[in-house]
Design a protein around this motif. Structure first.
Motif, PDB file in Angstrom:
ATOM      1  N   LEU A  14       0.851  -1.186   0.000  1.00  0.00           N
ATOM      2  CA  LEU A  14       0.000   0.000   0.000  1.00  0.00           C
ATOM      3  C   LEU A  14       0.886   1.235   0.000  1.00  0.00           C
ATOM      4  N   PRO A  15       0.413   2.334  -0.622  1.00  0.00           N
ATOM      5  CA  PRO A  15       1.225   3.552  -0.667  1.00  0.00           C
ATOM      6  C   PRO A  15       1.478   4.100   0.733  1.00  0.00           C
ATOM      7  N   ILE A  16       2.674   4.531   0.989  1.00  0.00           N
ATOM      8  CA  ILE A  16       2.991   5.140   2.280  1.00  0.00           C
ATOM      9  C   ILE A  16       2.154   6.396   2.474  1.00  0.00           C
ATOM     10  N   ASN A  17       1.566   6.516   3.670  1.00  0.00           N
ATOM     11  CA  ASN A  17       0.716   7.645   4.052  1.00  0.00           C
ATOM     12  C   ASN A  17      -0.625   7.664   3.339  1.00  0.00           C
ATOM     13  N   SER A  18      -0.975   6.565   2.676  1.00  0.00           N
ATOM     14  CA  SER A  18      -2.284   6.488   2.037  1.00  0.00           C
ATOM     15  C   SER A  18      -3.257   5.827   3.000  1.00  0.00           C
ATOM     16  N   PRO A  19      -4.496   6.313   3.123  1.00  0.00           N
ATOM     17  CA  PRO A  19      -5.462   5.711   4.040  1.00  0.00           C
ATOM     18  C   PRO A  19      -5.655   4.234   3.751  1.00  0.00           C
ATOM     19  N   VAL A  20      -5.570   3.422   4.792  1.00  0.00           N
ATOM     20  CA  VAL A  20      -5.692   1.978   4.632  1.00  0.00           C
ATOM     21  C   VAL A  20      -7.040   1.597   4.051  1.00  0.00           C
ATOM     22  N   ASN A  21      -8.101   2.270   4.499  1.00  0.00           N
ATOM     23  CA  ASN A  21      -9.432   1.874   4.052  1.00  0.00           C
ATOM     24  C   ASN A  21      -9.731   2.296   2.623  1.00  0.00           C
ATOM     25  N   ALA A  22      -8.761   2.964   1.969  1.00  0.00           N
ATOM     26  CA  ALA A  22      -8.975   3.319   0.565  1.00  0.00           C
ATOM     27  C   ALA A  22      -8.818   2.106  -0.329  1.00  0.00           C
ATOM     28  N   GLY A  23      -8.164   1.053   0.215  1.00  0.00           N
ATOM     29  CA  GLY A  23      -8.009  -0.188  -0.543  1.00  0.00           C
ATOM     30  C   GLY A  23      -7.141  -0.032  -1.765  1.00  0.00           C
ATOM     31  N   THR A  24      -6.178   0.870  -1.717  1.00  0.00           N
ATOM     32  CA  THR A  24      -5.349   1.143  -2.887  1.00  0.00           C
ATOM     33  C   THR A  24      -4.114   0.263  -2.905  1.00  0.00           C
ATOM     34  N   SER A  25      -3.968  -0.528  -3.932  1.00  0.00           N
ATOM     35  CA  SER A  25      -2.744  -1.296  -4.132  1.00  0.00           C
ATOM     36  C   SER A  25      -2.044  -0.728  -5.346  1.00  0.00           C
ATOM     37  N   CYS A  26      -0.958  -1.344  -5.776  1.00  0.00           N
ATOM     38  CA  CYS A  26      -0.223  -0.836  -6.931  1.00  0.00           C
ATOM     39  C   CYS A  26      -1.003  -0.996  -8.221  1.00  0.00           C
ATOM     40  N   GLU A  27      -2.084  -1.752  -8.190  1.00  0.00           N
ATOM     41  CA  GLU A  27      -2.881  -1.942  -9.390  1.00  0.00           C
ATOM     42  C   GLU A  27      -4.014  -0.926  -9.466  1.00  0.00           C
ATOM     43  N   GLY A  28      -4.125  -0.075  -8.446  1.00  0.00           N
ATOM     44  CA  GLY A  28      -5.207   0.893  -8.394  1.00  0.00           C
ATOM     45  C   GLY A  28      -4.938   2.114  -9.241  1.00  0.00           C
ATOM     46  N   ASN A  29      -5.849   3.093  -9.160  1.00  0.00           N
ATOM     47  CA  ASN A  29      -5.745   4.292  -9.981  1.00  0.00           C
ATOM     48  C   ASN A  29      -5.599   5.546  -9.139  1.00  0.00           C
ATOM     49  N   ASP A  30      -5.080   5.402  -7.927  1.00  0.00           N
ATOM     50  CA  ASP A  30      -4.917   6.545  -7.042  1.00  0.00           C
ATOM     51  C   ASP A  30      -3.694   7.348  -7.458  1.00  0.00           C
ATOM     52  N   HIS A  31      -3.917   8.525  -8.026  1.00  0.00           N
ATOM     53  CA  HIS A  31      -2.807   9.372  -8.468  1.00  0.00           C
ATOM     54  C   HIS A  31      -2.825  10.699  -7.719  1.00  0.00           C
ATOM     55  N   SER A  32      -3.235  10.674  -6.453  1.00  0.00           N
ATOM     56  CA  SER A  32      -3.333  11.902  -5.673  1.00  0.00           C
ATOM     57  C   SER A  32      -1.949  12.462  -5.372  1.00  0.00           C
ATOM     58  N   THR A  33      -1.909  13.706  -4.915  1.00  0.00           N
ATOM     59  CA  THR A  33      -0.646  14.366  -4.611  1.00  0.00           C
ATOM     60  C   THR A  33       0.107  13.609  -3.535  1.00  0.00           C
ATOM     61  N   LEU A  34       1.396  13.412  -3.734  1.00  0.00           N
ATOM     62  CA  LEU A  34       2.210  12.656  -2.789  1.00  0.00           C
ATOM     63  C   LEU A  34       2.475  13.448  -1.523  1.00  0.00           C
ATOM     64  N   PRO A  35       2.416  12.801  -0.370  1.00  0.00           N
ATOM     65  CA  PRO A  35       2.820  13.457   0.865  1.00  0.00           C
ATOM     66  C   PRO A  35       4.328  13.618   0.902  1.00  0.00           C
ATOM     67  N   VAL A  36       4.805  14.425   1.830  1.00  0.00           N
ATOM     68  CA  VAL A  36       6.233  14.724   1.916  1.00  0.00           C
ATOM     69  C   VAL A  36       7.066  13.472   2.116  1.00  0.00           C
ATOM     70  N   ILE A  37       6.613  12.567   3.001  1.00  0.00           N
ATOM     71  CA  ILE A  37       7.420  11.379   3.301  1.00  0.00           C
ATOM     72  C   ILE A  37       7.627  10.525   2.062  1.00  0.00           C
ATOM     73  N   SER A  38       6.587  10.422   1.217  1.00  0.00           N
ATOM     74  CA  SER A  38       6.717   9.629   0.000  1.00  0.00           C
ATOM     75  C   SER A  38       7.697  10.282  -0.959  1.00  0.00           C
ATOM     76  N   SER A  39       7.670  11.612  -1.028  1.00  0.00           N
ATOM     77  CA  SER A  39       8.591  12.323  -1.913  1.00  0.00           C
ATOM     78  C   SER A  39      10.035  12.097  -1.495  1.00  0.00           C
ATOM     79  N   ILE A  40      10.267  12.090  -0.185  1.00  0.00           N
ATOM     80  CA  ILE A  40      11.618  11.852   0.319  1.00  0.00           C
ATOM     81  C   ILE A  40      12.085  10.461  -0.057  1.00  0.00           C
ATOM     82  N   PHE A  41      11.214   9.458   0.175  1.00  0.00           N
ATOM     83  CA  PHE A  41      11.571   8.096  -0.177  1.00  0.00           C
ATOM     84  C   PHE A  41      11.794   7.959  -1.674  1.00  0.00           C
ATOM     85  N   SER A  42      10.979   8.659  -2.463  1.00  0.00           N
ATOM     86  CA  SER A  42      11.122   8.590  -3.916  1.00  0.00           C
ATOM     87  C   SER A  42      12.496   9.066  -4.337  1.00  0.00           C
ATOM     88  N   TYR A  43      12.954  10.152  -3.723  1.00  0.00           N
ATOM     89  CA  TYR A  43      14.281  10.677  -4.047  1.00  0.00           C
ATOM     90  C   TYR A  43      15.359   9.658  -3.705  1.00  0.00           C
TER      91      TYR A  43
END
Length: 310
Positions: free
Chosen positions: A187-216
């Protein structure tokens, strides 16, 4: 530690044979050569809690050490004191490996991820807490192209560049999954668990800061982790060796030639087949491009000093 000449040296704690030197001497203080991997051009090594894994430039994976959860991927739970070939990954085209305390993750050239070993905290990402004795692809990641993986003690992170997201699974006891609880699927880091979003989903919302740091961080490792650390022959090297100015720095040229051509691993790594053919390396197929070898010798024959040194 992989020496520039292609040899692998290990030292330290060895209670489960994790040094790969063929014995279970509890502690080895001086670097020891892992003889069974001599001649194999290694691309990367990774160490877990008490197990070790190595991958060659041709994608062959070897594992050794503690295996009580199947973290060696060999289909059993027997420890190994020498590197063993992981046959289940023969056609996986492995380019990167990472080890947790008792689990292992492997990344293929196509961006697929498989995991094996301890699964009690969900760190394998298979929607269960079962252990896996052989490599198993993480199905939830099959719809994405992963570019990097990293294992913690009981958790795993993967980076999906097309979504610019870091996905996590496993133990969250120390907050290592961001704000999420333990996860048994990615599941995406900092993404709500109950959203049920896996890597096969279509959630393209703005990334939180922690995810941006990990991405770098992941992008940095992606750009640097696949680099071949052992010495190999490159076209620019040969051009330098046969150039008219080579005599001006002949000692350094000679040192480089001797480093490469005194090592089976460096020689093998220098002439691997291109266009993914080297991933087919096996007992029946050497993976060496003999036409490239011929081209090399034809080129250096123009400079007898270099030819004789080789």
């Amino acid at each position: 530690s992989v020496h520039e000449g292609g040899e692998l040296f290990t030292w330290g704690q060895n209670t489960h044979g994790q040094l790969g030197v063929g014995s279970k001497t509890t502690l080895i203080l001086q670097p020891q050569l892992v003889k069974s991997l001599r001649g194999i051009p290694l691309a990367q090594i990774a160490a877990g809690g008490a197990h070790s894994v190595a991958v060659s430039l041709s994608g062959a994976v070897y594992s050794w050490g503690k295996n009580d959860f199947g973290q060696l991927g060999l289909g059993d739970t027997e420890d190994r004191s020498c590197p063993s070939y992981v046959g289940a990954l023969e056609h996986w085209k492995t380019v990167f490996i990472s080890c947790g305390a008792d689990h292992t993750a492997v990344l293929s050239k196509e961006g697929l991820v498989c995991t094996f070993g301890a699964g009690g905290a969900g760190q394998l990402g298979h929607n269960s807490t079962r252990n896996e004795l052989t490599p198993r692809m993480v199905a939830e990641l099959s719809g994405a192209r992963v570019s990097q993986i990293a294992c913690g003690r009981q958790h795993t992170l993967v980076y999906v560049p097309s979504l610019d997201k870091v996905y996590s699974f496993g133990s969250a006891e120390k907050g290592q999954l961001g704000e999420q609880p333990d996860q048994v699927i990615p599941l995406p880091i900092n993404s709500p668990v109950n959203a049920g979003t896996s890597c096969e989903g279509n959630d393209h919302s703005t990334l939180p800061v922690i995810s941006s740091i990990f991405s770098y961080i992941f992008m940095y490792f992606t750009q640097n982790s696949y680099l071949n650390g052992i010495a190999t022959v490159k076209d620019e090297d040969v051009d330098t060796w046969i150039s008219s100015s080579a005599l001006l720095h002949w000692e350094s040229v000679k040192k480089r030639i001797r480093l490469i051509f005194s090592s089976e691993a460096c020689i093998n790594g220098s002439f691997l087949e291109k266009r993914d053919k080297h991933f087919k390396t096996s007992k029946e197929f050497s993976g060496i491009d003999l036409s490239e070898v011929q081209r090399f010798y034809k080129k250096i024959s123009k400079k007898q000093l270099v030819f004789k040194e080789v």
